[in-house]
Design a protein around this motif. Structure first.
Motif, PDB file in Angstrom:
ATOM      1  N   GLY A 130      64.775  43.346  34.518  1.00 55.72           N
ATOM      2  CA  GLY A 130      66.081  42.963  35.033  1.00 55.72           C
ATOM      3  C   GLY A 130      66.068  42.936  36.546  1.00 55.72           C
ATOM      4  N   ALA A 131      67.011  42.206  37.103  1.00 56.00           N
ATOM      5  CA  ALA A 131      67.146  42.114  38.558  1.00 56.00           C
ATOM      6  C   ALA A 131      68.051  43.233  39.060  1.00 56.00           C
ATOM      7  N   HIS A 132      67.494  44.100  39.883  1.00 55.73           N
ATOM      8  CA  HIS A 132      68.233  45.178  40.535  1.00 55.73           C
ATOM      9  C   HIS A 132      69.383  44.576  41.354  1.00 55.73           C
ATOM     10  N   PRO A 133      70.482  45.310  41.514  1.00 59.48           N
ATOM     11  CA  PRO A 133      71.589  44.774  42.318  1.00 59.48           C
ATOM     12  C   PRO A 133      71.184  44.310  43.715  1.00 59.48           C
ATOM     13  N   TYR A 134      70.159  44.920  44.310  1.00 60.46           N
ATOM     14  CA  TYR A 134      69.722  44.485  45.638  1.00 60.46           C
ATOM     15  C   TYR A 134      69.263  43.023  45.628  1.00 60.46           C
ATOM     16  N   GLY A 135      68.823  42.553  44.482  1.00 57.93           N
ATOM     17  CA  GLY A 135      68.334  41.182  44.392  1.00 57.93           C
ATOM     18  C   GLY A 135      69.354  40.213  43.812  1.00 57.93           C
ATOM     19  N   ALA A 136      70.613  40.638  43.684  1.00 60.44           N
ATOM     20  CA  ALA A 136      71.616  39.824  42.995  1.00 60.44           C
ATOM     21  C   ALA A 136      71.772  38.441  43.606  1.00 60.44           C
ATOM     22  N   ALA A 137      71.695  38.350  44.924  1.00 64.90           N
ATOM     23  CA  ALA A 137      71.885  37.052  45.589  1.00 64.90           C
ATOM     24  C   ALA A 137      70.738  36.089  45.307  1.00 64.90           C
ATOM     25  N   GLN A 138      69.603  36.600  44.831  1.00 67.10           N
ATOM     26  CA  GLN A 138      68.430  35.768  44.559  1.00 67.10           C
ATOM     27  C   GLN A 138      68.249  35.470  43.084  1.00 67.10           C
ATOM     28  N   LEU A 139      69.250  35.820  42.296  1.00 61.08           N
ATOM     29  CA  LEU A 139      69.144  35.601  40.853  1.00 61.08           C
ATOM     30  C   LEU A 139      69.497  34.142  40.534  1.00 61.08           C
ATOM     31  N   ASP A 140      68.620  33.245  40.953  1.00 60.84           N
ATOM     32  CA  ASP A 140      68.807  31.829  40.714  1.00 60.84           C
ATOM     33  C   ASP A 140      68.154  31.440  39.392  1.00 60.84           C
ATOM     34  N   ASP A 141      68.110  30.132  39.116  1.00 59.37           N
ATOM     35  CA  ASP A 141      67.550  29.683  37.846  1.00 59.37           C
ATOM     36  C   ASP A 141      66.078  30.059  37.706  1.00 59.37           C
ATOM     37  N   GLY A 142      65.331  30.021  38.822  1.00 54.26           N
ATOM     38  CA  GLY A 142      63.926  30.407  38.770  1.00 54.26           C
ATOM     39  C   GLY A 142      63.754  31.864  38.408  1.00 54.26           C
ATOM     40  N   ALA A 143      64.578  32.738  39.010  1.00 54.77           N
ATOM     41  CA  ALA A 143      64.506  34.159  38.695  1.00 54.77           C
ATOM     42  C   ALA A 143      64.921  34.412  37.246  1.00 54.77           C
ATOM     43  N   MET A 144      65.921  33.691  36.775  1.00 56.51           N
ATOM     44  CA  MET A 144      66.335  33.856  35.382  1.00 56.51           C
ATOM     45  C   MET A 144      65.233  33.412  34.423  1.00 56.51           C
ATOM     46  N   ALA A 145      64.500  32.369  34.797  1.00 58.71           N
ATOM     47  CA  ALA A 145      63.382  31.933  33.950  1.00 58.71           C
ATOM     48  C   ALA A 145      62.301  33.000  33.901  1.00 58.71           C
ATOM     49  N   ARG A 146      62.021  33.633  35.054  1.00 55.26           N
ATOM     50  CA  ARG A 146      61.026  34.715  35.068  1.00 55.26           C
ATOM     51  C   ARG A 146      61.523  35.906  34.251  1.00 55.26           C
ATOM     52  N   LEU A 147      62.817  36.189  34.362  1.00 58.80           N
ATOM     53  CA  LEU A 147      63.381  37.280  33.574  1.00 58.80           C
ATOM     54  C   LEU A 147      63.188  37.032  32.079  1.00 58.80           C
ATOM     55  N   ARG A 148      63.515  35.845  31.640  1.00 57.83           N
ATOM     56  CA  ARG A 148      63.363  35.535  30.217  1.00 57.83           C
ATOM     57  C   ARG A 148      61.899  35.608  29.786  1.00 57.83           C
ATOM     58  N   GLU A 149      60.999  35.225  30.677  1.00 61.81           N
ATOM     59  CA  GLU A 149      59.575  35.305  30.358  1.00 61.81           C
ATOM     60  C   GLU A 149      59.151  36.757  30.180  1.00 61.81           C
TER      61      GLU A 149
END
Length: 336
Positions: A130-149
């Motif tokens: 999961g993306a820590h709150p510190y990284g919330a602003a960077q939770l774009d589609d690319g980050a979501m794809a990595r999360l799902r992976e």
């Protein structure tokens, strides 16, 4: 792996895993059940070797380790791709397996637990992502794809750590954090996974605003049916009850052992047995008697012992009952 690596790096020359800064041995409390570190970072060590940390945890009696991974901070922050990060985790586990085999040749073996069906730790290293709150602003589609992976990994048992951080080191606007929190909660619901929460209040906020906001969001989005874990509990009885009333587990770490942590210990005493969890949040907040050292998963032994002690002293059941609950709850939540 040489004998020197297996024995010297594990500081087993005198049969002890840990020593304080004076060089004095700090014997581990004898665990009454298998231990679980439900939140131990392996990707953030400064001094420890991750494979050695896994091996040391096994020798301390840990039988479940849940490692949080971040699709922003870890990938591409430290590894170029999700497969590279997951392969690295696999490599550390296999190195730990080899180390433990060598230790066994010299008579150093993990404790046995009668009456518990506990796997070997090297067969029970899991991840949450999961993306820590510190990284919330960077939770774009690319980050979501990595999360799902990451969440597709066979090791994966949950989404986390996610939540809200209103502390002094957070520079992310609250609405941005809230949107990232909601977005990842919805993924957990979609995939049928539990969540690990990171919630930090602003300094001096006696109303516990971040925790109140998080509880509100959980009510609105729904707590995943598979469960929820309030990671790194450092609050008081009010906050504990706020989250257990929603069906959330409470994870106690090294802070529960600190001399000024009476409120945390009170919460640990009165937390319903079915919601108890243990963790380290390594490499942060090493427990007494090793406070100030870099924390590692084996140190969960000190926290589990302290929680068991305060609950027995408070008339909340035997030490054995607490150990059994800490293990059983961790397996029920993350033992997939």
């Amino acid at each position: 792996m040489s004998q020197n690596v297996a024995l010297d790096d594990l500081t087993l020359a005198d049969g002890e895993l840990f020593h304080n800064r004076k060089g004095e041995a700090c014997p581990l409390p004898a665990p009454l059940a298998p231990l679980a570190d439900t939140h131990g970072h392996l990707t953030s060590f400064r001094a420890h070797d991750p494979a050695m940390a896994i091996a040391r945890a096994a020798l301390a009696g840990v039988r479940l380790l849940v490692v949080p991974l971040d699709p922003i901070d870890d990938v591409p922050g430290k590894w170029e791709s999700v497969p590279a990060l997951l392969s690295w985790i696999d490599e550390q586990v296999e190195l730990a397996r080899a180390c433990l085999a060598e230790c066994a040749e010299h008579g150093f073996v993990p404790p046995a637990f009668e009456g518990h069906d506990a796997p070997e730790l090297v067969d029970n290293v899991r991840i949450v992502a999961g993306a820590h709150p510190y990284g919330a602003a960077q939770l774009d589609d690319g980050a979501m794809a990595r999360l799902r992976e990451l969440l597709e990994s066979p090791r994966c048992v949950g989404v986390g750590e996610i939540g809200l951080d209103y502390g002094p080191n957070s520079k992310i606007a609250y609405p941005v954090q809230e949107e990232a929190f909601r977005r990842q909660l919805r993924v957990a619901h979609e995939l049928g996974l539990p969540v690990q929460l990171h919630i930090r209040d602003a300094v001096g906020d006696i109303r516990c605003g971040a925790h109140r906001d998080a509880a509100r969001i959980l009510r609105e989005e729904g707590v995943p049916e598979t469960g929820c874990d309030l990671h790194c509990f450092t609050s008081d009885l009010r906050v504990m009850e706020m989250f257990t009333s929603l069906g959330c587990h409470i994870a106690f770490g090294g802070a529960a052992t600190f001399s000024r942590s009476d409120e945390i210990r009170k919460a640990a005493t009165f937390c319903a047995e079915r919601f108890l969890l243990s963790e380290t949040d390594s490499p942060y907040m090493a427990p007494v008697p090793l406070r100030g050292e870099e924390c590692e998963p084996a140190m969960v032994a000190f926290t589990a012992a302290r929680v068991a002690d305060v609950r027995e002293a408070g008339g909340r059941g035997s030490r054995q009952a607490t150990y059994d609950a800490l293990w059983g709850n961790a397996c029920a939540l993350f033992g997939r």
